[in-house]
Write a protein that holds these residues in place. Structure first.
Motif, PDB file in Angstrom:
ATOM      1  N   ARG A   3       0.914  -1.080   0.238  1.00  0.00           N
ATOM      2  CA  ARG A   3      -0.003  -0.215  -0.033  1.00  0.00           C
ATOM      3  C   ARG A   3       0.521   0.958  -0.251  1.00  0.00           C
ATOM      4  NH1 ARG A   3      -5.161  -0.114   2.949  1.00  0.00           N
ATOM      5  NH2 ARG A   3      -5.779   1.699   2.260  1.00  0.00           N
ATOM      6  N   GLU A   4       2.368   0.785   0.408  1.00  0.00           N
ATOM      7  CA  GLU A   4       2.937   2.592   0.231  1.00  0.00           C
ATOM      8  C   GLU A   4       2.999   3.354  -0.980  1.00  0.00           C
ATOM      9  OE1 GLU A   4       3.747  -0.337   2.090  1.00  0.00           O
ATOM     10  OE2 GLU A   4       4.469  -0.130   4.034  1.00  0.00           O
ATOM     11  N   GLN A  20      -0.532   5.835  -1.430  1.00  0.00           N
ATOM     12  CA  GLN A  20      -0.261   5.936  -0.483  1.00  0.00           C
ATOM     13  C   GLN A  20       0.982   7.493  -0.885  1.00  0.00           C
ATOM     14  OE1 GLN A  20      -2.439   6.461   1.842  1.00  0.00           O
ATOM     15  NE2 GLN A  20      -3.069   4.418   0.844  1.00  0.00           N
ATOM     16  N   TYR A  56      -8.286   9.080   0.860  1.00  0.00           N
ATOM     17  CA  TYR A  56      -7.198   9.103   0.786  1.00  0.00           C
ATOM     18  C   TYR A  56      -6.634  10.818   0.491  1.00  0.00           C
ATOM     19  CZ  TYR A  56      -7.344   4.049   1.071  1.00  0.00           C
ATOM     20  OH  TYR A  56      -7.556   2.953   1.125  1.00  0.00           O
ATOM     21  N   SER A  58      -8.542  12.391   3.926  1.00  0.00           N
ATOM     22  CA  SER A  58      -7.878  12.270   4.939  1.00  0.00           C
ATOM     23  C   SER A  58      -6.381  13.355   5.138  1.00  0.00           C
ATOM     24  CB  SER A  58      -7.660  11.009   5.262  1.00  0.00           C
ATOM     25  OG  SER A  58      -6.579  10.158   4.377  1.00  0.00           O
TER      26      SER A  58
END
Lengths: 233, 233
Positions: free
Chosen positions: A69-70, A73, A109, A112
């Motif tokens: 997932r990095e 992100q 995302y 946030s």
């Protein structure tokens, strides 16, 4: 003056299923932003294409495909930073979202990362779930029926447990998970209650009994299970 | 030539959350039809008011409030017969539906009476579920989370069982069921994860922690429970 951030749902695919509000916000946007998978076409941008003002500034967020997932992100970090630059000089930024921004959407995302610093409005959109029910020409939920919405990627055991106790069921993001889902529904004797819907509301839409679902299925496909408990229907 | 029947979702209340397609179909309708509770105002008609063409023919279906289901079904018989008369002379009939026609909507009772005899198209709308998530400014479901949508009128025991095993939860039609729902969520230690939303997207919208929800709650209220399992949010 600081700009305002909008997360705008565009609906399931037919541009006419965009809301009047989504259309107005896009037409008045200084900047639009949207994710693309590994630099490919953006489905969200395609839905909104006819509404885009001439010469609007565009921020494409290239999200890498990866089990980790990095990397994704990091892409949202970069995208959020670009959006912040535009907001800081007073531009309004509309993030284009397939379906609804807060319903399995990647907008969360960006939300946030930005909503604590910038005024942010989320505009709901038509989800693929009710669009698929409309396409199959069958009510999804009546009266006091419970609806369970399940992402296809969960494990066969979890899927079995979730579907077994459920009433109406929508299984999203079917794609390569179709064989697993078919087996679970067959084990539960639900195949005859299940309908497969692919790319609802697009010209290439398909609606088929689950038994006839094509393999491999595309990502934008769904299986609806309705038991029709209402004796008045 | 026989007319076409449309079941058209109008979204949760803000007329601007109507889709472009709903707006176009209403503007071109020969006849509109909508339910009213015991002859009161129709919320669906109020949402659509600005889109109605001058002099459009209207069919109001007066649905009596009753625990027994026969009186309401008789009203749908009458309404369906009136709609059939219009379709038979080639008029297009748009049934106005709050939210989405196949998501806890009364349209399904007209659909079941007419769709085998008349060409029928269902147009999905924005549901109150995602509108409430937008109002509370919090993602509803991320990635592989399961969403369970539960009507408030089910029994406390059923509600407890449904919510206990669930991830994200939306409890609809809260109304007079608020005390029961509050108790179940408190028993499950979920009160601090629960948000109360009333009349989402209308000027009188309210978003409150569940503990501050007013009693009695109106029918058009919802409780959302999100546990926020995604570590990247």
């Amino acid at each position: 003056m600081i700009g305002k951030l909008y997360g705008v749902g565009l609906g399931p695919g037919d541009p006419e299923l965009m809301t009047l509000k989504a259309y107005r916000l896009i037409q008045n946007a200084d900047v639009i932003a949207y994710p693309t998978l590994e630099g490919g076409e953006s489905f969200a941008r395609a839905i909104a294409a006819a509404a885009l003002p001439d010469g609007v500034e565009e921020i494409a967020i290239h999200v890498p495909m990866s089990v980790k997932r990095e990397p994704a992100q990091a892409a949202y970090d970069t995208g959020a930073a670009q959006i912040a630059v535009a907001l800081d000089v007073g531009k309004s930024v509309v993030v284009l979202c397939e379906g609804d921004p807060f319903f399995y959407g990647s907008f969360m995302y960006l939300f946030s990362r930005l909503s604590d610093r910038y005024e942010t409005e989320v505009v709901a959109g038509v989800t693929s779930v009710t669009a698929c029910a409309a396409a199959m020409q069958k009510p999804l939920t009546a009266r006091n029926e419970v609806l369970t919405i399940i992402p296809g990627p969960i494990s066969a055991d979890d899927l079995h447990a979730r579907v077994r106790g459920a009433e109406a069921v929508a299984i999203m993001k079917v794609g390569r998970h179709l064989p697993k889902i078919k087996k679970v529904l067959a084990d539960l004797n639900l195949t005859q209650h299940a309908v497969y819907v692919e790319r609802a509301t697009l010209p290439v839409e398909k609606v088929l009994p689950l038994a006839d679902a094509p393999e491999p299925a595309p990502y934008f496909s769904m299986i609806l299970v309705t038991k029709g408990n209402d004796p008045w229907l």
